[in-house]
Write a protein that holds these residues in place. Sequence first.
Motif, short mmCIF file in Angstrom:
data_model
loop_
_atom_site.label_atom_id
_atom_site.label_comp_id
_atom_site.label_asym_id
_atom_site.label_seq_id
_atom_site.Cartn_x
_atom_site.Cartn_y
_atom_site.Cartn_z
N PRO A 14 7.90 8.64 6.24
CA PRO A 14 7.14 9.20 5.13
C PRO A 14 5.77 8.54 4.96
O PRO A 14 4.87 9.13 4.40
N ARG A 15 5.63 7.30 5.46
CA ARG A 15 4.31 6.67 5.46
C ARG A 15 3.46 7.34 6.54
O ARG A 15 3.93 7.60 7.64
N THR A 16 2.18 7.57 6.23
CA THR A 16 1.31 8.23 7.22
C THR A 16 0.55 7.23 8.09
O THR A 16 -0.24 7.64 8.94
N ASP A 17 0.82 5.92 7.90
CA ASP A 17 0.07 4.91 8.67
C ASP A 17 0.96 4.17 9.68
O ASP A 17 0.60 3.10 10.17
N VAL A 18 2.12 4.75 10.01
CA VAL A 18 2.99 4.14 11.02
C VAL A 18 2.49 4.54 12.40
O VAL A 18 2.25 5.73 12.65
N PRO A 19 2.30 3.58 13.33
CA PRO A 19 1.80 3.93 14.67
C PRO A 19 2.72 4.92 15.37
O PRO A 19 3.94 4.87 15.22
N LYS A 20 2.11 5.84 16.15
CA LYS A 20 2.88 6.90 16.78
C LYS A 20 3.49 6.49 18.12
O LYS A 20 4.31 7.23 18.67
N ASP A 21 3.08 5.34 18.67
CA ASP A 21 3.42 5.05 20.06
C ASP A 21 4.92 4.92 20.35
O ASP A 21 5.35 5.12 21.48
N ASP A 50 0.83 -1.22 0.00
CA ASP A 50 0.00 0.00 0.00
C ASP A 50 0.86 1.27 0.00
O ASP A 50 0.45 2.30 0.54
N MET A 51 2.03 1.20 -0.60
CA MET A 51 2.94 2.34 -0.51
C MET A 51 2.37 3.60 -1.14
O MET A 51 2.46 4.68 -0.58
N LYS A 52 1.75 3.44 -2.31
CA LYS A 52 1.27 4.65 -3.01
C LYS A 52 0.21 5.39 -2.20
O LYS A 52 0.16 6.62 -2.23
N SER A 53 -0.64 4.66 -1.50
CA SER A 53 -1.68 5.34 -0.72
C SER A 53 -1.15 5.85 0.61
O SER A 53 -1.68 6.81 1.17
N ALA A 54 -0.06 5.25 1.13
CA ALA A 54 0.46 5.64 2.45
C ALA A 54 1.42 6.82 2.39
O ALA A 54 1.64 7.48 3.40
N TYR A 55 2.01 7.08 1.22
CA TYR A 55 2.94 8.21 1.07
C TYR A 55 2.17 9.44 0.56
O TYR A 55 1.34 9.31 -0.33
N LEU A 56 2.49 10.61 1.10
CA LEU A 56 1.88 11.84 0.60
C LEU A 56 2.56 12.28 -0.71
O LEU A 56 3.58 11.74 -1.12
N LYS A 57 1.98 13.31 -1.33
CA LYS A 57 2.42 13.74 -2.66
C LYS A 57 3.89 14.16 -2.71
O LYS A 57 4.62 13.79 -3.63
N GLY A 58 4.35 14.95 -1.71
CA GLY A 58 5.73 15.44 -1.72
C GLY A 58 6.76 14.33 -1.77
O GLY A 58 7.63 14.31 -2.66
N PRO A 59 6.70 13.36 -0.83
CA PRO A 59 7.64 12.24 -0.89
C PRO A 59 7.51 11.40 -2.16
O PRO A 59 8.51 10.93 -2.69
N MET A 67 4.57 14.44 13.26
CA MET A 67 3.84 13.47 12.42
C MET A 67 2.44 13.99 12.10
O MET A 67 1.95 13.85 10.98
N GLU A 68 1.82 14.61 13.11
CA GLU A 68 0.47 15.16 12.91
C GLU A 68 0.51 16.34 11.93
O GLU A 68 -0.31 16.44 11.02
N ASP A 69 1.51 17.22 12.10
CA ASP A 69 1.68 18.35 11.18
C ASP A 69 1.89 17.85 9.74
O ASP A 69 1.35 18.42 8.79
N PHE A 70 2.71 16.81 9.60
CA PHE A 70 2.99 16.25 8.28
C PHE A 70 1.71 15.71 7.63
O PHE A 70 1.40 16.02 6.48
N LYS A 71 0.96 14.94 8.42
CA LYS A 71 -0.27 14.33 7.91
C LYS A 71 -1.29 15.39 7.47
O LYS A 71 -1.99 15.21 6.47
N GLN A 72 -1.33 16.51 8.20
CA GLN A 72 -2.30 17.57 7.91
C GLN A 72 -1.79 18.58 6.88
O GLN A 72 -2.53 19.47 6.48
N SER A 73 -0.51 18.48 6.48
CA SER A 73 0.08 19.53 5.65
C SER A 73 -0.57 19.62 4.27
O SER A 73 -0.95 18.61 3.69
N LYS A 74 -0.67 20.86 3.77
CA LYS A 74 -1.24 21.10 2.43
C LYS A 74 -0.24 20.74 1.34
O LYS A 74 -0.60 20.35 0.25
N ALA A 75 1.05 20.96 1.63
CA ALA A 75 2.11 20.67 0.65
C ALA A 75 3.39 20.34 1.39
O ALA A 75 3.58 20.74 2.55
N GLN A 76 4.27 19.62 0.71
CA GLN A 76 5.54 19.19 1.31
C GLN A 76 6.68 19.59 0.38
O GLN A 76 7.22 18.77 -0.36
N PRO A 77 7.04 20.89 0.38
CA PRO A 77 8.10 21.34 -0.54
C PRO A 77 9.45 20.71 -0.18
O PRO A 77 9.76 20.55 1.00
#
Length: 426
Positions: free
Chosen positions: A357-364, A129-138, A374-384
């Motif tokens: 870079p995956r957004t589905d890695v547990p935070k614990d 599921d890499m394509k769905s777990a990585y955001l656009k910037g990475p 991690m929360e900021d990254f997940k919510q970010s509009k863009a990742q320059p």
Amino acid sequence: MGANDDTLSRRTYLKATGAASAAGLGGLSGLLGQDFETLEVQHWWTGGDGAEAIQALFEGFQQKYPDIKVNQNPVAGGAGQNLHTVIKKRVLNDNPPSSWQAWPGANLLPFTRANKLENIEESVWSKNDMKSAYLKGPKQAARPSGNYVTVPLNIHRINNLFYNVNVVEQAGVDPSSISKPSDLLGAMKQVSNNTEAAGMAHQTKSGWSTMQLWTTVLLGEHGLDTYTAFTEGKVTQNEQAIKNSLQIVKDYKQYFNDDAGSIGWTEANKRILNGQAAFFHQGDWAAGMYSPETLEFQKGWNQVTFPGTEGLYMLNMDSFPFPTNNPSPEATTRFLRYVGSVDAQKRFNPKKGSIPPRTDVPKDAFGPFLQGQMEDFKQSKAQPPSTTHGLAVPPETLTNLEDAMATFISSWNVDRAYDGIVQAFQ
């Protein structure tokens, strides 16, 4: 083989079935279980948190693939430059390692232009599921010329502003209320007027910290479109924005610690630890020096997104590419799938002080600061992508920009620095 790894390439399948018809079914099962070449991986994580993190990654990989022999062949020193030199020679001489630690994005353009990296969309990126777990910037950084050629493992954020809580309180400054980079000047003036501390801890012994600061100021003061246009070489079209952001950094200089020219970034960071400075702009690795024993998070030190860059997550990343003429294609495919997995990123990143870079890695497994990142990254509009770390511009341009920054910190002449930035892209 683990889940998602049971699809063998057609070539391996033919090789295996050819051998099986010659050697019977026992030969096939032997090949499928054991037929891996040695995996040679080069990296520069030879000490500190990097060494611990990469060992944790390889431990996980060997648990999953005990029959793959791993040859770690690290190259220490030069903040990665020594490894860059070794790799360039090996890859261009068609003698690459299986994979290596590389900044993704534009840093890999010399290799993609020379057709030295393989398209791994089907073999690697369509798994886990890499394509769905990585955001656009990475994902964009993993495909600098259109094809997926590398797998990002970690993210360090560039646009942080760290601060000493006691100093800013004493100065009567609220860091979260500063809305853009030029407004930070007023806050630093307040620090200077009301405390004994420097407004900003900084080092100018080498140029990279100032390039990092300047590109972040450009992003915060003039926006993502202007920053992106700059990285694409549209410098003269954005002359005013570039000169203005250089001027802001020059104006910051009066609030730097007096010894900025003779210390490195870790020494500058100690100014935050011991209350000798209010603010510090740096990648999130700076937080690795703050422990609860030295300074407690939120009570002793804290961090805000650099003014004007809210909703943006400026990326520095490490990744592992797949070279052509690969000495161990099957083992490398499995290694890169593993690098892109939750398990690998969960093991590596807490130890490295980076986020996955995956957004589905547990935070614990992460501390409170990195959980917030991690929360900021997940919510970010863009990742320059970071310019300073070679993700946004190719190596020859980066070298030229480093020269322009060296000129800037020796003369603090905005026009000369601007001319150097124009020439960097020519």
